[in-house]
Scaffold this motif. Structure first.
Motif, PDB file in Angstrom:
ATOM      1  N   SER A  99       0.761  -0.950   0.104  1.00 41.50           N
ATOM      2  CA  SER A  99      -0.012  -0.236   0.080  1.00 41.50           C
ATOM      3  C   SER A  99       0.982   1.322   0.122  1.00 41.50           C
ATOM      4  CB  SER A  99      -0.854  -0.024   1.193  1.00 41.50           C
ATOM      5  OG  SER A  99      -0.139  -0.078   2.400  1.00 41.50           O
ATOM      6  N   GLN A 100       0.430   2.459  -0.406  1.00 48.22           N
ATOM      7  CA  GLN A 100       0.975   3.670  -0.158  1.00 48.22           C
ATOM      8  C   GLN A 100       0.308   4.599   0.641  1.00 48.22           C
ATOM      9  OE1 GLN A 100       1.650   5.411  -4.213  1.00 48.22           O
ATOM     10  NE2 GLN A 100       2.557   7.253  -3.628  1.00 48.22           N
ATOM     11  N   GLU A 101       1.244   5.406   1.371  1.00 53.37           N
ATOM     12  CA  GLU A 101       0.500   6.305   2.162  1.00 53.37           C
ATOM     13  C   GLU A 101       1.380   7.400   2.024  1.00 53.37           C
ATOM     14  OE1 GLU A 101       0.689   5.072   6.422  1.00 53.37           O
ATOM     15  OE2 GLU A 101      -0.439   3.195   5.723  1.00 53.37           O
ATOM     16  N   GLU A 102       1.042   8.579   1.283  1.00 60.14           N
ATOM     17  CA  GLU A 102       1.705   9.754   0.461  1.00 60.14           C
ATOM     18  C   GLU A 102       3.165   9.203  -0.172  1.00 60.14           C
ATOM     19  OE1 GLU A 102       2.016  12.565   3.475  1.00 60.14           O
ATOM     20  OE2 GLU A 102      -0.084  12.554   4.064  1.00 60.14           O
ATOM     21  N   LEU A 103       4.119   9.588   0.564  1.00 67.53           N
ATOM     22  CA  LEU A 103       5.380   9.052  -0.211  1.00 67.53           C
ATOM     23  C   LEU A 103       6.047   7.990   0.766  1.00 67.53           C
ATOM     24  CD1 LEU A 103       7.244  12.442  -0.972  1.00 67.53           C
ATOM     25  CD2 LEU A 103       6.092  10.918  -2.597  1.00 67.53           C
ATOM     26  N   THR A 104       5.249   7.261   0.991  1.00 67.46           N
ATOM     27  CA  THR A 104       5.641   6.122   1.912  1.00 67.46           C
ATOM     28  C   THR A 104       4.886   4.735   1.456  1.00 67.46           C
ATOM     29  OG1 THR A 104       6.110   7.120   3.739  1.00 67.46           O
ATOM     30  CG2 THR A 104       6.034   4.956   4.237  1.00 67.46           C
ATOM     31  N   LEU A 105       5.822   3.578   0.978  1.00 70.66           N
ATOM     32  CA  LEU A 105       5.158   2.241   0.722  1.00 70.66           C
ATOM     33  C   LEU A 105       4.997   1.260   1.989  1.00 70.66           C
ATOM     34  CD1 LEU A 105       6.706   1.830  -2.847  1.00 70.66           C
ATOM     35  CD2 LEU A 105       4.496   3.149  -2.107  1.00 70.66           C
ATOM     36  N   ARG A 106       4.198   0.302   2.026  1.00 79.34           N
ATOM     37  CA  ARG A 106       4.192  -0.241   3.251  1.00 79.34           C
ATOM     38  C   ARG A 106       3.894  -1.798   2.896  1.00 79.34           C
ATOM     39  NH1 ARG A 106       4.819   2.696   7.500  1.00 79.34           N
ATOM     40  NH2 ARG A 106       4.359   4.958   7.714  1.00 79.34           N
ATOM     41  N   HIS A 107       4.209  -2.549   3.916  1.00 75.51           N
ATOM     42  CA  HIS A 107       3.598  -3.924   3.771  1.00 75.51           C
ATOM     43  C   HIS A 107       3.998  -4.767   2.682  1.00 75.51           C
ATOM     44  CE1 HIS A 107       1.204  -2.338   7.303  1.00 75.51           C
ATOM     45  NE2 HIS A 107       0.804  -1.715   6.340  1.00 75.51           N
ATOM     46  N   ILE A 108       5.449  -4.608   2.309  1.00 71.36           N
ATOM     47  CA  ILE A 108       6.150  -5.107   0.953  1.00 71.36           C
ATOM     48  C   ILE A 108       6.810  -6.341   1.560  1.00 71.36           C
ATOM     49  CG2 ILE A 108       7.564  -4.990  -0.954  1.00 71.36           C
ATOM     50  CD1 ILE A 108       7.271  -1.773  -0.152  1.00 71.36           C
ATOM     51  N   ARG A 109       6.454  -7.502   1.016  1.00 67.12           N
ATOM     52  CA  ARG A 109       7.279  -8.960   1.349  1.00 67.12           C
ATOM     53  C   ARG A 109       8.152  -8.986   0.500  1.00 67.12           C
ATOM     54  NH1 ARG A 109       4.728 -11.464   5.294  1.00 67.12           N
ATOM     55  NH2 ARG A 109       2.573 -11.115   5.667  1.00 67.12           N
ATOM     56  N   LEU A 110       9.368  -9.201   1.057  1.00 71.13           N
ATOM     57  CA  LEU A 110      10.526  -9.313   0.235  1.00 71.13           C
ATOM     58  C   LEU A 110      11.667 -10.287   0.900  1.00 71.13           C
ATOM     59  CD1 LEU A 110      11.427  -5.621  -0.878  1.00 71.13           C
ATOM     60  CD2 LEU A 110      10.544  -7.546  -2.294  1.00 71.13           C
ATOM     61  N   ASN A 111      12.436 -10.912   0.422  1.00 76.62           N
ATOM     62  CA  ASN A 111      13.296 -11.662   1.354  1.00 76.62           C
ATOM     63  C   ASN A 111      14.557 -11.029   1.520  1.00 76.62           C
ATOM     64  OD1 ASN A 111      15.169 -12.281  -0.989  1.00 76.62           O
ATOM     65  ND2 ASN A 111      13.816 -13.762  -1.724  1.00 76.62           N
ATOM     66  N   ALA A 112      15.535 -11.476   2.133  1.00 74.07           N
ATOM     67  CA  ALA A 112      16.753 -10.643   2.721  1.00 74.07           C
ATOM     68  C   ALA A 112      17.544 -10.637   1.441  1.00 74.07           C
ATOM     69  CB  ALA A 112      17.563 -11.589   3.659  1.00 74.07           C
ATOM     70  N   GLN A 113      17.616 -11.051   0.455  1.00 74.48           N
ATOM     71  CA  GLN A 113      18.654 -10.793  -0.906  1.00 74.48           C
ATOM     72  C   GLN A 113      17.774  -9.814  -1.488  1.00 74.48           C
ATOM     73  OE1 GLN A 113      19.064 -14.500  -3.131  1.00 74.48           O
ATOM     74  NE2 GLN A 113      20.535 -13.091  -4.542  1.00 74.48           N
ATOM     75  N   GLU A 114      16.429  -9.846  -1.900  1.00 74.50           N
ATOM     76  CA  GLU A 114      15.687  -8.929  -2.491  1.00 74.50           C
ATOM     77  C   GLU A 114      15.946  -7.414  -1.736  1.00 74.50           C
ATOM     78  OE1 GLU A 114      12.087 -11.486  -4.448  1.00 74.50           O
ATOM     79  OE2 GLU A 114      11.942 -10.761  -2.206  1.00 74.50           O
ATOM     80  N   ILE A 115      15.794  -7.375  -0.231  1.00 72.01           N
ATOM     81  CA  ILE A 115      15.955  -6.144   0.498  1.00 72.01           C
ATOM     82  C   ILE A 115      17.595  -5.614   0.070  1.00 72.01           C
ATOM     83  CG2 ILE A 115      15.993  -5.371   2.782  1.00 72.01           C
ATOM     84  CD1 ILE A 115      13.930  -7.363   3.429  1.00 72.01           C
ATOM     85  N   GLU A 116      18.266  -6.449   0.155  1.00 75.49           N
ATOM     86  CA  GLU A 116      19.723  -5.990   0.031  1.00 75.49           C
ATOM     87  C   GLU A 116      19.759  -5.444  -1.369  1.00 75.49           C
ATOM     88  OE1 GLU A 116      24.029  -7.832  -0.497  1.00 75.49           O
ATOM     89  OE2 GLU A 116      22.840  -9.009   0.965  1.00 75.49           O
ATOM     90  N   LEU A 117      19.294  -5.960  -2.541  1.00 76.81           N
ATOM     91  CA  LEU A 117      19.394  -5.508  -3.944  1.00 76.81           C
ATOM     92  C   LEU A 117      18.599  -4.199  -4.032  1.00 76.81           C
ATOM     93  CD1 LEU A 117      19.916  -5.768  -6.903  1.00 76.81           C
ATOM     94  CD2 LEU A 117      17.882  -7.252  -6.969  1.00 76.81           C
ATOM     95  N   LEU A 118      17.485  -4.174  -3.266  1.00 75.94           N
ATOM     96  CA  LEU A 118      16.506  -3.038  -3.378  1.00 75.94           C
ATOM     97  C   LEU A 118      17.423  -1.823  -2.853  1.00 75.94           C
ATOM     98  CD1 LEU A 118      13.698  -1.610  -3.981  1.00 75.94           C
ATOM     99  CD2 LEU A 118      12.983  -2.168  -1.844  1.00 75.94           C
TER     100      LEU A 118
END
Length: 153
Positions: A99-118
């Motif tokens: 979901s999006q709240e103004e300039l913040t995105l919330r509740h994104i499911r990613l694994n640790a490798q995806e988070i590092e890449l992001l």
């Protein structure tokens, strides 16, 4: 060696061609030879003007080939660009996966490798923050619930 930095148009080109499923070297070869048809039939956004974005990269001296080989970060990325990156790279879509709240995105499911890449891609401007994994099911998967917010709000 410092990280390659790309503008939004060239970064989106990189993200889009990566969705083709082709190897990095095949993608680089096709783009260099301007043999785009085999890529366009496989990428997520085939209507993207790849030729125009290659021209932008040349004019701005942005090394898209090195970015494909060794990674990159965006010079600047607005919220809609961020949502496109989430779609291209991680197949996460607004309202379906987060979901999006103004300039913040919330509740994104990613694994640790995806988070590092992001973080590597967007870290100059955006902060990826763990939101917690208190929901049932989250504890059973390797996914981590994260939010993304502008660093200097």
């Amino acid at each position: 060696m410092s990280q390659v930095r790309l503008s939004i148009p060239v970064g989106m080109l990189v993200e889009n061609v990566l969705t083709s499923g082709e190897s990095i070297e095949v993608i680089i070869d096709r783009l260099r030879r301007r043999d785009l048809a085999p890529l366009l039939s496989k990428i997520k956004e085939p209507t993207m003007d790849v030729e125009e974005r290659l021209q932008t990269a040349e004019e701005a001296a942005e090394d898209w080939a090195e970015a494909l080989r060794s990674g990159y970060e965006f010079k600047f990325l607005h919220i809609n660009g961020l949502k496109r990156v989430l779609d291209f790279r991680f197949d996460r879509k607004i309202d379906r996966d987060y979901s999006q709240e103004e300039l913040t995105l919330r509740h994104i499911r990613l694994n640790a490798q995806e988070i590092e890449l992001l973080r590597m891609l967007i870290g100059r401007q955006w902060e990826v923050i763990e939101e917690g994994n208190n929901e049932a099911g989250a504890a059973l998967s390797a996914d981590i619930l994260v939010g993304i917010k502008l660093k200097y709000q």
